[in-house]
Design a protein around this motif. Sequence first.
Motif, PDB file in Angstrom:
ATOM      1  N   GLU A  10      80.780 -33.414  25.578  1.00  0.00           N
ATOM      2  CA  GLU A  10      82.085 -33.868  26.063  1.00  0.00           C
ATOM      3  C   GLU A  10      82.155 -35.370  26.325  1.00  0.00           C
ATOM      4  OE1 GLU A  10      84.160 -31.542  28.953  1.00  0.00           O
ATOM      5  OE2 GLU A  10      83.088 -29.710  28.370  1.00  0.00           O
ATOM      6  N   VAL A  11      81.199 -35.893  27.075  1.00  0.00           N
ATOM      7  CA  VAL A  11      81.313 -37.281  27.531  1.00  0.00           C
ATOM      8  C   VAL A  11      80.994 -38.284  26.420  1.00  0.00           C
ATOM      9  CG1 VAL A  11      80.425 -38.983  29.167  1.00  0.00           C
ATOM     10  CG2 VAL A  11      80.933 -36.660  29.931  1.00  0.00           C
ATOM     11  N   LEU A  12      79.898 -38.091  25.707  1.00  0.00           N
ATOM     12  CA  LEU A  12      79.533 -39.064  24.673  1.00  0.00           C
ATOM     13  C   LEU A  12      80.559 -39.113  23.531  1.00  0.00           C
ATOM     14  CD1 LEU A  12      75.634 -38.745  24.536  1.00  0.00           C
ATOM     15  CD2 LEU A  12      77.063 -40.215  25.981  1.00  0.00           C
ATOM     16  N   PRO A  13      81.050 -37.971  23.035  1.00  0.00           N
ATOM     17  CA  PRO A  13      82.104 -38.065  22.005  1.00  0.00           C
ATOM     18  C   PRO A  13      83.377 -38.759  22.517  1.00  0.00           C
ATOM     19  CG  PRO A  13      81.126 -35.878  21.975  1.00  0.00           C
ATOM     20  CD  PRO A  13      80.583 -36.587  23.201  1.00  0.00           C
ATOM     21  N   ALA A  14      83.732 -38.498  23.773  1.00  0.00           N
ATOM     22  CA  ALA A  14      84.912 -39.171  24.346  1.00  0.00           C
ATOM     23  C   ALA A  14      84.665 -40.668  24.460  1.00  0.00           C
ATOM     24  CB  ALA A  14      85.247 -38.576  25.711  1.00  0.00           C
ATOM     25  N   ALA A  15      83.468 -41.029  24.872  1.00  0.00           N
ATOM     26  CA  ALA A  15      83.129 -42.452  24.967  1.00  0.00           C
ATOM     27  C   ALA A  15      83.224 -43.110  23.596  1.00  0.00           C
ATOM     28  CB  ALA A  15      81.716 -42.624  25.532  1.00  0.00           C
ATOM     29  N   GLU A  16      82.641 -42.460  22.614  1.00  0.00           N
ATOM     30  CA  GLU A  16      82.642 -43.001  21.258  1.00  0.00           C
ATOM     31  C   GLU A  16      84.072 -43.219  20.745  1.00  0.00           C
ATOM     32  OE1 GLU A  16      79.527 -42.237  17.652  1.00  0.00           O
ATOM     33  OE2 GLU A  16      80.157 -40.524  18.846  1.00  0.00           O
TER      34      GLU A  16
END
Length: 194
Positions: free
Chosen positions: A136-142
């Motif tokens: 969830e977090v890393l794809p959103a950050a990317e």
Amino acid sequence: MKHRSLEIIRDEHSSLAAMLQSMRMLVARGPRDNPKNFFDVLRAMLFYIDEFPERLHHPKETELLFPRVLKAVPELGVAVARLDRDHEYTEKAVRDIQHLLLGWELLGESRRETFTDAFDRYVNLYLAHMQLEEKEVLPAAEKHLTEEDWQAVDAAFEKNCDPLTGKFKPEPMYDRLFTRIVQNAPAPIGLGQG
């Protein structure tokens, strides 16, 4: 565009997951006929977790990455709050588990189950924690962070240099620690049989 911090975070997650898997195998086998090596290597592995993921990796996520993601994607508030709570828990839990391990070593088998129960909870939480970050977090950050955000996050994570990722030599003060882990821990982290 590829961001260096995402690669570092994923590498560190991968090395930590391998460390936790090795520890789990070691704990399942128990001290057998070499309790000194068993307790020494587990202590070294727990110390590594306290020194690297807890003191280097987590603070950068909590202080730099998560607030930027939350600002860009407020609907991740529940996930980010859980991850921050996990960081608070694991920072204390790793030290509690070190204490429980010492109890098992010094006071014997009557302390084994208390250690293994706490250790299993800790590992399960940690693996779920990393999975939530990566799904969830890393794809959103990317997808949502700005170039300015990435400059700050990349600069911070590039200082980590975790030797267990296989990409960095340990700092001289950590040579003994990493030698002990690699020579005595079971695969996939080490060369030993545990």
